[in-house]
Design a protein around this motif. Sequence first.
Motif, PDB file in Angstrom:
ATOM      1  N   GLY A 231    -103.605   0.734 -21.793  1.00 25.15           N
ATOM      2  CA  GLY A 231    -102.564   1.331 -21.668  1.00 25.15           C
ATOM      3  C   GLY A 231    -101.595   1.495 -22.579  1.00 25.15           C
ATOM      4  O   GLY A 231    -100.723   2.542 -22.660  1.00 25.15           O
ATOM      5  N   PHE A 232    -101.437   0.747 -23.789  1.00 25.08           N
ATOM      6  CA  PHE A 232    -100.657   0.733 -24.757  1.00 25.08           C
ATOM      7  C   PHE A 232    -101.263   1.833 -25.783  1.00 25.08           C
ATOM      8  O   PHE A 232    -100.463   2.651 -26.021  1.00 25.08           O
ATOM      9  N   ILE A 233    -102.566   1.919 -25.875  1.00 27.16           N
ATOM     10  CA  ILE A 233    -103.175   2.902 -26.595  1.00 27.16           C
ATOM     11  C   ILE A 233    -102.943   4.321 -26.031  1.00 27.16           C
ATOM     12  O   ILE A 233    -102.391   5.376 -26.680  1.00 27.16           O
ATOM     13  N   ALA A 234    -102.845   4.402 -24.503  1.00 26.30           N
ATOM     14  CA  ALA A 234    -102.651   5.359 -23.865  1.00 26.30           C
ATOM     15  C   ALA A 234    -101.044   6.113 -24.167  1.00 26.30           C
ATOM     16  O   ALA A 234    -100.771   7.291 -24.395  1.00 26.30           O
ATOM     17  N   MET A 276    -114.342  -4.724 -32.350  1.00 27.01           N
ATOM     18  CA  MET A 276    -113.508  -4.440 -31.391  1.00 27.01           C
ATOM     19  C   MET A 276    -111.886  -4.157 -31.650  1.00 27.01           C
ATOM     20  O   MET A 276    -111.289  -3.620 -30.700  1.00 27.01           O
ATOM     21  N   MET A 277    -111.864  -4.425 -32.931  1.00 27.24           N
ATOM     22  CA  MET A 277    -110.478  -4.400 -33.289  1.00 27.24           C
ATOM     23  C   MET A 277    -109.980  -2.727 -34.000  1.00 27.24           C
ATOM     24  O   MET A 277    -108.869  -2.382 -34.248  1.00 27.24           O
ATOM     25  N   LEU A 278    -111.047  -2.145 -33.945  1.00 24.72           N
ATOM     26  CA  LEU A 278    -111.075  -0.851 -34.762  1.00 24.72           C
ATOM     27  C   LEU A 278    -109.984  -0.051 -33.881  1.00 24.72           C
ATOM     28  O   LEU A 278    -108.916   0.848 -34.470  1.00 24.72           O
ATOM     29  N   THR A 283    -104.416   2.510 -33.894  1.00 27.00           N
ATOM     30  CA  THR A 283    -102.994   2.483 -33.190  1.00 27.00           C
ATOM     31  C   THR A 283    -102.044   2.248 -34.191  1.00 27.00           C
ATOM     32  O   THR A 283    -100.981   2.949 -34.112  1.00 27.00           O
ATOM     33  N   ILE A 284    -102.164   1.372 -34.920  1.00 23.57           N
ATOM     34  CA  ILE A 284    -101.135   0.779 -35.749  1.00 23.57           C
ATOM     35  C   ILE A 284    -101.151   1.881 -36.808  1.00 23.57           C
ATOM     36  O   ILE A 284     -99.848   2.071 -37.359  1.00 23.57           O
ATOM     37  N   LEU A 289     -97.694   6.496 -39.166  1.00 22.27           N
ATOM     38  CA  LEU A 289     -97.588   7.849 -39.604  1.00 22.27           C
ATOM     39  C   LEU A 289     -96.716   8.636 -38.650  1.00 22.27           C
ATOM     40  O   LEU A 289     -96.121   9.726 -38.855  1.00 22.27           O
ATOM     41  N   PHE A 290     -96.390   8.208 -37.459  1.00 26.37           N
ATOM     42  CA  PHE A 290     -95.547   8.768 -36.400  1.00 26.37           C
ATOM     43  C   PHE A 290     -94.151   8.716 -36.746  1.00 26.37           C
ATOM     44  O   PHE A 290     -93.711   7.764 -37.116  1.00 26.37           O
TER      45      PHE A 290
END
Length: 305
Positions: A231-234, A276-278, A283-284, A289-290
Amino acid sequence: METLFDLNLLSSTLRIVAPLLLAALGGALCARVGLFNVALEGMMLIGAFSAILGNYLFGNVLVAVLFSCLCVGVVALLFAYLSVHLQANAIIVGIAINFLALGLTAFALFVIFGNKGQYYDPNMKGLPVWHIPIVKDIPVLGDLLSGHSPLVYLAFLLAIALQYVVYRTVPGFRLTAVGENPSAAGSLGLRVKRYQYGAVLASGVLCALAGAQLSLGQVTLFAENMTSGRGFIALVAAMLGQNNPLGVAASSLLFGFTDAISIRLQGLALPTHFTMMLPYVMTIIVMFLFKDKAYLRQSGRIGGQ
């Protein structure tokens, strides 16, 4: 390298990206009306559990998905009532709903099914797999596009439809106007709260579909915290896509591809916890960059600042 990158990897990406895309579109809709919906994670988790529960109660996959939409719709209305009607801080409300969903699903899993950790029934049927006529017989393209659950196709169709609605229709323009300047929109006669309620409710339905794809499409079980931060990645995908539905689809594909790569790497004797952390590393990196200051200002305004 050939064992890492092949057609199956791309096909897996489409399947994995569906829940991300559905939830991200929900987040983008809320952002359009000026609401920073941090509750996507919790809504997805409740959607995943209620889909399994609906399947258990009614024995029908379609009814189970509708039951999931109903349950998450109630949660979305709670979020809307607190953040829109009572003017509570939307970010705090979202975080509270995320923790509520985590505890509520674990509690309900034990009370209803008598299980801790996960529930699995070998007799339970998941979402059907659709093989598209004609397309399935086309070399390469058929292997890539055919053989997915209906929610995978629905996710991409909704992205295209929302792109048209937001940028080509009067309700879409009004939706954006409500988010850009609620006072000005209200002075023109637009019912701001009605648009905000509608966007949050639509976001809840999209999160319910995302959860159903997780628990009935990719697997046929429910496990505690099975959304694992999707959900946070979304939410990040919606921000990266600038709340433009097609942009959100493109950013969701990026995260879905990273997730598919991490699963593929697990078969190459790499440590599971490392692979699994990729997606979260990606996201980080994206957050570094955002630089969409407008979105950050918007989230701050809604947060009561």
